[in-house]
Design a protein around this motif. Sequence first.
Motif, PDB file in Angstrom:
ATOM      1  N   THR A   1       0.510  -0.903   0.054  1.00  0.00           N
ATOM      2  CA  THR A   1       0.067   0.270  -0.255  1.00  0.00           C
ATOM      3  C   THR A   1       0.603   1.731  -0.092  1.00  0.00           C
ATOM      4  O   THR A   1       1.778   1.516   1.078  1.00  0.00           O
ATOM      5  CB  THR A   1      -0.856   0.056   1.872  1.00  0.00           C
TER       6      THR A   1
ATOM      7  N   ASN B   1      -1.106   4.527   0.978  1.00  0.00           N
ATOM      8  CA  ASN B   1      -1.310   5.275   2.249  1.00  0.00           C
ATOM      9  C   ASN B   1      -1.873   4.474   3.149  1.00  0.00           C
ATOM     10  O   ASN B   1      -2.835   4.066   2.955  1.00  0.00           O
ATOM     11  CB  ASN B   1      -1.763   6.278   1.486  1.00  0.00           C
TER      12      ASN B   1
ATOM     13  N   HIS C   1      -1.532   1.067   6.069  1.00  0.00           N
ATOM     14  CA  HIS C   1      -0.468  -0.009   7.006  1.00  0.00           C
ATOM     15  C   HIS C   1      -0.131  -1.514   6.637  1.00  0.00           C
ATOM     16  O   HIS C   1      -2.033  -2.088   6.332  1.00  0.00           O
ATOM     17  CB  HIS C   1      -0.706   0.308   8.688  1.00  0.00           C
TER      18      HIS C   1
ATOM     19  N   ARG D   1       5.509  -0.527   3.866  1.00  0.00           N
ATOM     20  CA  ARG D   1       4.197  -0.644   3.243  1.00  0.00           C
ATOM     21  C   ARG D   1       4.150  -1.513   2.174  1.00  0.00           C
ATOM     22  O   ARG D   1       3.443  -1.480   0.758  1.00  0.00           O
ATOM     23  CB  ARG D   1       3.710   0.786   2.427  1.00  0.00           C
TER      24      ARG D   1
END
Length: 267
Positions: free
Chosen positions: A219, A221, A223, A238
């Motif tokens: 990802t 933006n 976790h 990430r």
Amino acid sequence: MHTLARFALTAAVCLAPLALAQEPTPEMSCDEHNGNHDRASHCEINETTLAGAPQLTVDGGVNGGVRVRGWQKSGILVRAKVQTQADTDAQARAIASRITIHTGGARIVADGPSTEQHESWSVSYEVFVPQQIDLSLKAHNGGIGISDVRGHIEFETTNGGVSLERLAGNVQGRTTNGGLSVELAGDRWDGDQLDVTTTNGGVSVVVPSAYSAHLETGTVNGHINLDFPVTVNGEIGRKLSADLGSGGALVRIVTTNGGVNIRRKET
């Protein structure tokens, strides 16, 4: 707008059916909430039985969703939920009467009338198919769900969540605005790969114990939460790339804006 590539017919192969906890039964109904209560609405479900086919295309149109479920029968059952809205009950029923659902040529798609202000229509599908089949599924403002199917599977939607349960084969697809929910089954990915993405939405993955595959997730933006140990180079930030068990086929499930939650399947 990106268009799903049409895939070639594949030669039939003899494979054992995927394990089913029980034969699926129809779930889609007109009891579900739909539409704007300030306007009159009409809902009906039409059923059509088709002969089995090696591949199937389902197009949910502008406002319809698509749900495909594998079963241990050789035929295909198409349940089409027609929903209309207008200023009066009579107008809503009249719109429904002008909607045609086409099921020829291994392609399911609906067409209907142009609508005026305060009028709308949509057709969503619940389709039962043989477990071995190639699928091409498309929606725009609607979700996509696929369960208990093995084959070459492609899907795309713009505004809608995606649910993938107990699949096998070569599975590729994406949604733009919607979450991804994936339930893996067995002890490894049975097929070429699973490669699915979302832009705006969270990712939820359920992994059986003693499962083997090469897992990639990430990802921009958000976790990553993982509730079981894996061996990775460096820290889990990430992005995550790791072999589960003895490794194997690629299982790639990623998002841009959203969290990633990966957990073991509860026994």
